[in-house]
Motif scaffolding. Structure first.
Motif, PDB file in Angstrom:
ATOM      1  N   SER A  62       0.811  -1.223   0.000  1.00  0.00           N
ATOM      2  CA  SER A  62       0.000   0.000   0.000  1.00  0.00           C
ATOM      3  C   SER A  62       0.843   1.271   0.000  1.00  0.00           C
ATOM      4  O   SER A  62       0.313   2.366  -0.202  1.00  0.00           O
ATOM      5  CB  SER A  62      -0.914   0.018   1.225  1.00  0.00           C
ATOM      6  N   VAL A  63       2.149   1.158   0.216  1.00  0.00           N
ATOM      7  CA  VAL A  63       2.992   2.343   0.352  1.00  0.00           C
ATOM      8  C   VAL A  63       2.985   3.192  -0.913  1.00  0.00           C
ATOM      9  O   VAL A  63       2.810   4.414  -0.862  1.00  0.00           O
ATOM     10  CB  VAL A  63       4.433   1.952   0.737  1.00  0.00           C
ATOM     11  N   GLN A  64       3.178   2.572  -2.058  1.00  0.00           N
ATOM     12  CA  GLN A  64       3.195   3.328  -3.314  1.00  0.00           C
ATOM     13  C   GLN A  64       1.851   4.001  -3.556  1.00  0.00           C
ATOM     14  O   GLN A  64       1.783   5.135  -4.044  1.00  0.00           O
ATOM     15  CB  GLN A  64       3.544   2.413  -4.479  1.00  0.00           C
ATOM     16  N   LYS A  65       0.763   3.313  -3.197  1.00  0.00           N
ATOM     17  CA  LYS A  65      -0.571   3.885  -3.371  1.00  0.00           C
ATOM     18  C   LYS A  65      -0.728   5.130  -2.500  1.00  0.00           C
ATOM     19  O   LYS A  65      -1.273   6.148  -2.945  1.00  0.00           O
ATOM     20  CB  LYS A  65      -1.630   2.844  -3.009  1.00  0.00           C
ATOM     21  N   GLU A  66      -0.242   5.068  -1.260  1.00  0.00           N
ATOM     22  CA  GLU A  66      -0.305   6.242  -0.378  1.00  0.00           C
ATOM     23  C   GLU A  66       0.473   7.419  -0.974  1.00  0.00           C
ATOM     24  O   GLU A  66      -0.012   8.554  -0.994  1.00  0.00           O
ATOM     25  CB  GLU A  66       0.288   5.903   0.988  1.00  0.00           C
ATOM     26  N   GLN A  67       1.671   7.128  -1.435  1.00  0.00           N
ATOM     27  CA  GLN A  67       2.527   8.197  -1.956  1.00  0.00           C
ATOM     28  C   GLN A  67       1.927   8.848  -3.197  1.00  0.00           C
ATOM     29  O   GLN A  67       2.103  10.046  -3.431  1.00  0.00           O
ATOM     30  CB  GLN A  67       3.920   7.639  -2.255  1.00  0.00           C
ATOM     31  N   GLU A  68       1.196   8.066  -3.974  1.00  0.00           N
ATOM     32  CA  GLU A  68       0.589   8.590  -5.190  1.00  0.00           C
ATOM     33  C   GLU A  68      -0.691   9.374  -4.904  1.00  0.00           C
ATOM     34  O   GLU A  68      -0.922  10.439  -5.493  1.00  0.00           O
ATOM     35  CB  GLU A  68       0.279   7.432  -6.139  1.00  0.00           C
ATOM     36  N   TRP A  69      -1.510   8.867  -3.980  1.00  0.00           N
ATOM     37  CA  TRP A  69      -2.849   9.429  -3.815  1.00  0.00           C
ATOM     38  C   TRP A  69      -2.980  10.499  -2.753  1.00  0.00           C
ATOM     39  O   TRP A  69      -3.851  11.382  -2.859  1.00  0.00           O
ATOM     40  CB  TRP A  69      -3.844   8.296  -3.555  1.00  0.00           C
ATOM     41  N   LEU A  70      -2.162  10.476  -1.729  1.00  0.00           N
ATOM     42  CA  LEU A  70      -2.279  11.506  -0.693  1.00  0.00           C
ATOM     43  C   LEU A  70      -2.124  12.922  -1.248  1.00  0.00           C
ATOM     44  O   LEU A  70      -2.915  13.810  -0.904  1.00  0.00           O
ATOM     45  CB  LEU A  70      -1.276  11.243   0.433  1.00  0.00           C
ATOM     46  N   PRO A  71      -1.146  13.199  -2.131  1.00  0.00           N
ATOM     47  CA  PRO A  71      -1.044  14.551  -2.690  1.00  0.00           C
ATOM     48  C   PRO A  71      -2.257  14.930  -3.539  1.00  0.00           C
ATOM     49  O   PRO A  71      -2.611  16.113  -3.632  1.00  0.00           O
ATOM     50  CB  PRO A  71       0.228  14.487  -3.543  1.00  0.00           C
ATOM     51  N   ARG A  72      -2.907  13.947  -4.170  1.00  0.00           N
ATOM     52  CA  ARG A  72      -4.099  14.233  -4.968  1.00  0.00           C
ATOM     53  C   ARG A  72      -5.292  14.572  -4.081  1.00  0.00           C
ATOM     54  O   ARG A  72      -6.106  15.432  -4.418  1.00  0.00           O
ATOM     55  CB  ARG A  72      -4.444  13.017  -5.841  1.00  0.00           C
ATOM     56  N   ALA A  74      -5.227  15.624  -0.807  1.00  0.00           N
ATOM     57  CA  ALA A  74      -5.014  16.688   0.182  1.00  0.00           C
ATOM     58  C   ALA A  74      -5.744  17.993  -0.141  1.00  0.00           C
ATOM     59  O   ALA A  74      -6.395  18.565   0.741  1.00  0.00           O
ATOM     60  CB  ALA A  74      -3.514  16.937   0.359  1.00  0.00           C
ATOM     61  N   PRO A  75      -5.691  18.517  -1.385  1.00  0.00           N
ATOM     62  CA  PRO A  75      -6.354  19.797  -1.660  1.00  0.00           C
ATOM     63  C   PRO A  75      -7.876  19.715  -1.594  1.00  0.00           C
ATOM     64  O   PRO A  75      -8.541  20.747  -1.552  1.00  0.00           O
ATOM     65  CB  PRO A  75      -5.895  20.130  -3.087  1.00  0.00           C
ATOM     66  N   LEU A  76      -8.430  18.499  -1.579  1.00  0.00           N
ATOM     67  CA  LEU A  76      -9.873  18.316  -1.642  1.00  0.00           C
ATOM     68  C   LEU A  76     -10.496  18.022  -0.282  1.00  0.00           C
ATOM     69  O   LEU A  76     -11.710  17.850  -0.185  1.00  0.00           O
ATOM     70  CB  LEU A  76     -10.204  17.165  -2.609  1.00  0.00           C
ATOM     71  N   LEU A  77      -9.669  17.973   0.767  1.00  0.00           N
ATOM     72  CA  LEU A  77     -10.149  17.607   2.095  1.00  0.00           C
ATOM     73  C   LEU A  77     -10.020  18.766   3.078  1.00  0.00           C
ATOM     74  O   LEU A  77      -9.085  19.560   3.001  1.00  0.00           O
ATOM     75  CB  LEU A  77      -9.355  16.406   2.624  1.00  0.00           C
ATOM     76  N   ALA A  78     -10.967  18.845   4.008  1.00  0.00           N
ATOM     77  CA  ALA A  78     -10.972  19.936   4.981  1.00  0.00           C
ATOM     78  C   ALA A  78      -9.901  19.749   6.051  1.00  0.00           C
ATOM     79  O   ALA A  78      -9.415  20.725   6.622  1.00  0.00           O
ATOM     80  CB  ALA A  78     -12.349  20.036   5.631  1.00  0.00           C
TER      81      ALA A  78
END
Length: 208
Positions: A62-72, A74-78
């Motif tokens: 899951s590490v690569q998935k976290e690194q890819e998706w967290l930056p995507r 982040a701008p959409l979450l409060a």
């Protein structure tokens, strides 16, 4: 606490060695244990960073998935979510991928830090609802993206088989009886709106 038979051992020395080999500019920063979950162990690094290391080969997926998706996401979450700073690679010291994130200040959830449990539950539910409302950005809920996470609870049959394993592995270190009762109670709850059944997402209120 060791949670898995195939767990990869990690301690301060392992983390220091990884940093010296891959990010020597961080190797001498203060380092301290910062908690651990079922799948990862964390060490705070200096004032601004946290090192996160998967416990097993399976959870490292899951590490690569976290690194890819967290930056995507982040701008959409409060609320703030971890910001990847470095993607660590396997070595002879630690044979799995690992990560360094920005540190997020906060307190562990517990009787001494939570004054209003109902409010905490509502805030958490609101965050999950917000997360679920985000567009999939062209991705699908199949293969490595979804892995084993999420889904309609009765479909997660493997969870029920884990309680006996926890009793054997952890003994009295974890209140497995209470956890199993909570799981059984969750299975008995009505189906939620927006649940995932296979590859179909149901959001019609008439189906709730």
């Amino acid at each position: 606490m060791v949670l898995h038979e195939n767990e990869v051992a990690v301690d301060d020395t392992v983390v220091r060695t990884l940093l010296r080999e891959q990010r020597p500019e961080w190797a001498d920063l203060p380092l301290s244990a910062a908690g651990a979950g079922k799948e990862n162990v964390m060490y705070r690094l200096g004032d601004e960073l946290v090192v996160r290391l998967p416990r097993t080969v399976d959870t490292a997926r899951s590490v690569q998935k976290e690194q890819e998706w967290l930056p995507r996401l982040a701008p959409l979450l409060a609320y703030s979510v971890p910001e990847p700073v470095y993607a660590g690679t396997p070595t002879s010291t630690f044979p799995l991928v690992w990560s360094v994130y920005r540190w997020i200040d906060g307190e562990l959830v517990g009787a001494g830090s939570v004054r209003d449990w109902a409010r905490l539950g509502a805030d958490l539910a609101g965050f999950v609802r917000e997360l679920h409302s985000i567009d999939l950005m062209g991705s699908t809920r199949t293969g490595d993206l979804s892995w084993y996470r999420g889904g309609y609870l009765p479909e997660l049959e493997w969870v029920s088989s884990c309680f006996d394993e926890c009793r054997t592995t952890l003994g009295s270190q974890l209140d497995v009886e209470t956890l199993e009762q909570l799981w059984r109670a969750a299975l008995a709850l009505p189906e939620p709106c927006g649940h995932t059944c296979g590859s179909t997402v149901t959001s019609d209120p008439a189906n709730c």
